[in-house]
Design an enzyme around this catalytic site. Structure first.
Site, PDB file in Angstrom:
ATOM      1  CE  LYS A   1      -2.001  -1.023   3.741  1.00 36.45           C
ATOM      2  NZ  LYS A   1      -1.413  -2.588   4.085  1.00 36.45           N
TER       3      LYS A   1
ATOM      4  NE  ARG B   1       7.960  -2.275   6.234  1.00 31.44           N
ATOM      5  CZ  ARG B   1       6.261  -2.271   6.286  1.00 31.44           C
ATOM      6  NH1 ARG B   1       5.645  -1.674   5.280  1.00 31.44           N
ATOM      7  NH2 ARG B   1       5.824  -2.612   7.464  1.00 31.44           N
TER       8      ARG B   1
ATOM      9  NE  ARG C   1       6.249  -0.212  10.099  1.00 35.95           N
ATOM     10  CZ  ARG C   1       4.961  -0.136   9.440  1.00 35.95           C
ATOM     11  NH1 ARG C   1       5.034   0.433   8.347  1.00 35.95           N
ATOM     12  NH2 ARG C   1       4.127  -0.883   9.739  1.00 35.95           N
TER      13      ARG C   1
ATOM     14  NE  ARG D   1      -4.540  -1.843  10.222  1.00 33.55           N
ATOM     15  CZ  ARG D   1      -3.437  -1.257   9.372  1.00 33.55           C
ATOM     16  NH1 ARG D   1      -3.517  -0.157   9.014  1.00 33.55           N
ATOM     17  NH2 ARG D   1      -2.338  -1.951   9.065  1.00 33.55           N
TER      18      ARG D   1
ATOM     19  NE  ARG E   1       2.216  -5.023  11.108  1.00 33.86           N
ATOM     20  CZ  ARG E   1       3.294  -4.681  10.239  1.00 33.86           C
ATOM     21  NH1 ARG E   1       4.484  -4.895  10.476  1.00 33.86           N
ATOM     22  NH2 ARG E   1       2.925  -3.916   9.263  1.00 33.86           N
TER      23      ARG E   1
HETATM   24  P1  AP5 Z   1       4.993  -1.694   1.782  1.00 32.70           P
HETATM   25  O1  AP5 Z   1       4.553  -0.843   0.607  1.00 32.70           O
HETATM   26  O2  AP5 Z   1       5.543  -0.803   3.155  1.00 32.70           O
HETATM   27  O3  AP5 Z   1       3.560  -2.220   2.488  1.00 32.70           O
HETATM   28  P2  AP5 Z   1       2.201  -1.769   3.110  1.00 32.70           P
HETATM   29  O4  AP5 Z   1       1.053  -2.578   2.451  1.00 32.70           O
HETATM   30  O5  AP5 Z   1       2.251  -0.386   3.261  1.00 32.70           O
HETATM   31  O6  AP5 Z   1       2.595  -2.549   4.563  1.00 32.70           O
HETATM   32  P3  AP5 Z   1       2.537  -1.884   5.886  1.00 32.70           P
HETATM   33  O7  AP5 Z   1       3.240  -2.715   6.918  1.00 32.70           O
HETATM   34  O8  AP5 Z   1       2.766  -0.419   6.235  1.00 32.70           O
HETATM   35  O9  AP5 Z   1       1.034  -2.088   6.200  1.00 32.70           O
HETATM   36  P4  AP5 Z   1       0.476  -2.213   7.712  1.00 32.70           P
HETATM   37  O10 AP5 Z   1      -1.041  -1.678   6.999  1.00 32.70           O
HETATM   38  O11 AP5 Z   1       0.464  -3.116   8.133  1.00 32.70           O
HETATM   39  O12 AP5 Z   1       1.058  -0.837   8.398  1.00 32.70           O
HETATM   40  P5  AP5 Z   1       0.561   0.383   8.912  1.00 32.70           P
HETATM   41  O13 AP5 Z   1       1.840   1.252   8.766  1.00 32.70           O
HETATM   42  O14 AP5 Z   1      -0.547   1.053   8.192  1.00 32.70           O
HETATM   43  O15 AP5 Z   1       5.722  -2.823   1.141  1.00 32.70           O
HETATM   44  C1  AP5 Z   1       6.133  -3.850   2.355  1.00 32.70           C
HETATM   45  C2  AP5 Z   1       7.590  -4.377   1.749  1.00 32.70           C
HETATM   46  O16 AP5 Z   1       7.150  -4.835   0.476  1.00 32.70           O
HETATM   47  C3  AP5 Z   1       8.700  -3.371   1.338  1.00 32.70           C
HETATM   48  O17 AP5 Z   1       9.936  -3.764   1.731  1.00 32.70           O
HETATM   49  C4  AP5 Z   1       8.486  -3.057  -0.262  1.00 32.70           C
HETATM   50  O18 AP5 Z   1       9.645  -2.612  -0.636  1.00 32.70           O
HETATM   51  C5  AP5 Z   1       8.017  -4.454  -0.617  1.00 32.70           C
HETATM   52  N1  AP5 Z   1       7.143  -4.447  -1.754  1.00 32.70           N
HETATM   53  C6  AP5 Z   1       6.181  -3.613  -1.986  1.00 32.70           C
HETATM   54  N2  AP5 Z   1       5.546  -3.967  -3.048  1.00 32.70           N
HETATM   55  C7  AP5 Z   1       5.919  -4.944  -3.427  1.00 32.70           C
HETATM   56  C8  AP5 Z   1       6.162  -5.707  -4.744  1.00 32.70           C
HETATM   57  N3  AP5 Z   1       5.061  -5.634  -5.670  1.00 32.70           N
HETATM   58  N4  AP5 Z   1       6.837  -6.903  -5.034  1.00 32.70           N
HETATM   59  C9  AP5 Z   1       7.870  -7.093  -4.218  1.00 32.70           C
HETATM   60  N5  AP5 Z   1       7.835  -6.517  -2.905  1.00 32.70           N
HETATM   61  C10 AP5 Z   1       7.272  -5.340  -2.757  1.00 32.70           C
HETATM   62  O19 AP5 Z   1       0.125   0.225  10.503  1.00 32.70           O
HETATM   63  C11 AP5 Z   1       0.885  -0.305  11.455  1.00 32.70           C
HETATM   64  C12 AP5 Z   1       0.156  -0.246  12.722  1.00 32.70           C
HETATM   65  O20 AP5 Z   1      -0.471   0.953  12.824  1.00 32.70           O
HETATM   66  C13 AP5 Z   1      -0.845  -1.194  12.973  1.00 32.70           C
HETATM   67  O21 AP5 Z   1      -0.445  -2.605  13.223  1.00 32.70           O
HETATM   68  C14 AP5 Z   1      -1.672  -0.876  13.996  1.00 32.70           C
HETATM   69  O22 AP5 Z   1      -1.083  -0.977  15.269  1.00 32.70           O
HETATM   70  C15 AP5 Z   1      -1.506   0.646  13.894  1.00 32.70           C
HETATM   71  N6  AP5 Z   1      -2.810   1.361  12.944  1.00 32.70           N
HETATM   72  C16 AP5 Z   1      -2.698   1.644  11.726  1.00 32.70           C
HETATM   73  N7  AP5 Z   1      -3.488   2.237  11.003  1.00 32.70           N
HETATM   74  C17 AP5 Z   1      -4.562   1.669  12.045  1.00 32.70           C
HETATM   75  C18 AP5 Z   1      -6.004   1.879  11.877  1.00 32.70           C
HETATM   76  N8  AP5 Z   1      -6.582   2.349  11.045  1.00 32.70           N
HETATM   77  N9  AP5 Z   1      -6.548   1.251  12.999  1.00 32.70           N
HETATM   78  C19 AP5 Z   1      -6.108   1.010  13.940  1.00 32.70           C
HETATM   79  N10 AP5 Z   1      -4.596   0.667  14.260  1.00 32.70           N
HETATM   80  C20 AP5 Z   1      -4.016   1.213  13.267  1.00 32.70           C
END
Ligand code: AP5
Length: 214
Positions: free
Chosen positions: A13, A127, A160, A88, A171
């Site tokens: 994402k 990552r 991270r 989410r 997660r």
């Molecule tokens: P990346 O693009 O970073 O993936 P992502 O989908 O953004 O993953 P996140 O871990 O950031 O998502 P998340 O939803 O768990 O975390 P968030 O920060 O929202 O890519 C990942 C890796 O893959 C990278 O190394 C990249 O280079 C590689 N990659 C990408 N595309 C690729 C491809 N096509 N092929 C190969 N490799 C690829 O949330 C973190 C925490 O915050 C949650 O656990 C929760 O505690 C809290 N939180 C956030 N939002 C909420 C909410 N709405 N409600 C409650 N808690 C929340």
């Protein structure tokens, strides 16, 4: 253009959001980034959020709903926005619907980036993120970054806190339990588009961009 990116942790994402920003200049509303900044700044919100994030649990709905409502009220979102990591839960999705109606906005596209479970674990534990430009990289796909230096800006790369195998596993469980039901939620509303996220970044982007261009 008001875009929502859905997908499991590690689906790409943030990576695709960066492509959308580059192509369309939309503001990026990532609840994960907002929460991580609050943690880094040691605000009251950050101190509360940290224990949930470190455990791979969701921060309470009322906290994130308040954050997103406030952010969507800012004038830069009038030209459009990218929602990444929100909603989410069904409670968050219902609240978002209410906020958008109040603000006279609606979603243009809800894009689900679909990736196999095993690939998600590999991607997340490999990552690395840049402290300066916030670029997202992967030490398996890009072994040259093992020196900890950002290939885009020479900034410092970090891993991270929630990208350990243990937290990633939780997660993904939390995703299955609380967030995956949003696929049906938006499917039922007739706005969901699926993208195969198992392909390389540029191929995924081609599909995402085709959806955005209608
Ligand atoms: P990346 O693009 O970073 O993936 P992502 O989908 O953004 O993953 P996140 O871990 O950031 O998502 P998340 O939803 O768990 O975390 P968030 O920060 O929202 O890519 C990942 C890796 O893959 C990278 O190394 C990249 O280079 C590689 N990659 C990408 N595309 C690729 C491809 N096509 N092929 C190969 N490799 C690829 O949330 C973190 C925490 O915050 C949650 O656990 C929760 O505690 C809290 N939180 C956030 N939002 C909420 C909410 N709405 N409600 C409650 N808690 C929340």
């Amino acid at each position: 253009m008001n875009v929502m990116l859905l997908g499991a942790p590690g689906a790409g994402k943030g990576t695709q959001a960066a492509k959308i920003i580059e192509a369309y200049g939309l503001p990026h509303i990532s609840t994960g980034d907002i929460l991580r900044k609050a943690v880094a700044d040691q605000t009251a919100l950050g101190l509360e959020a940290k224990r949930y994030m470190d455990a791979g649990e969701l921060v309470p709905d009322e906290v994130v709903i308040g954050l997103v409502k406030e952010r969507l009220s800012q004038p830069d979102t009038d030209k459009g926005f990218i929602l990444d990591g929100f909603p989410r839960t069904v409670v968050q999705a219902d609240a978002l619907g209410g906020v958008l109606t109040e603000l006279g906005k609606e979603l243009t596209a809800v894009v689900s980036i679909d990736v196999d479970m095993q690939a998600l674990i590999e991607r997340l534990t490999a990552r690395r993120t840049c402290k300066s430009c916030k670029g997202i990289f992967n030490v398996i796909a890009q072994p040259e970054i093992a020196n900890g230096v950002c290939p885009a800006c020479d900034g410092e790369l970090f891993q991270r806190d929630d990208d350990t195998v243990e937290t990633v596993t939780n997660r993904l469980h939390v995703y299955e339990r609380s967030t995956a039901p949003l696929i049906d939620y938006y499917e039922d509303k007739g706005v969901l588009r699926h993208v195969d996220g198992n392909r390389d970044v540029e191929d995924v982007w081609t599909s995402v961009d085709a959806i955005l261009q209608g």
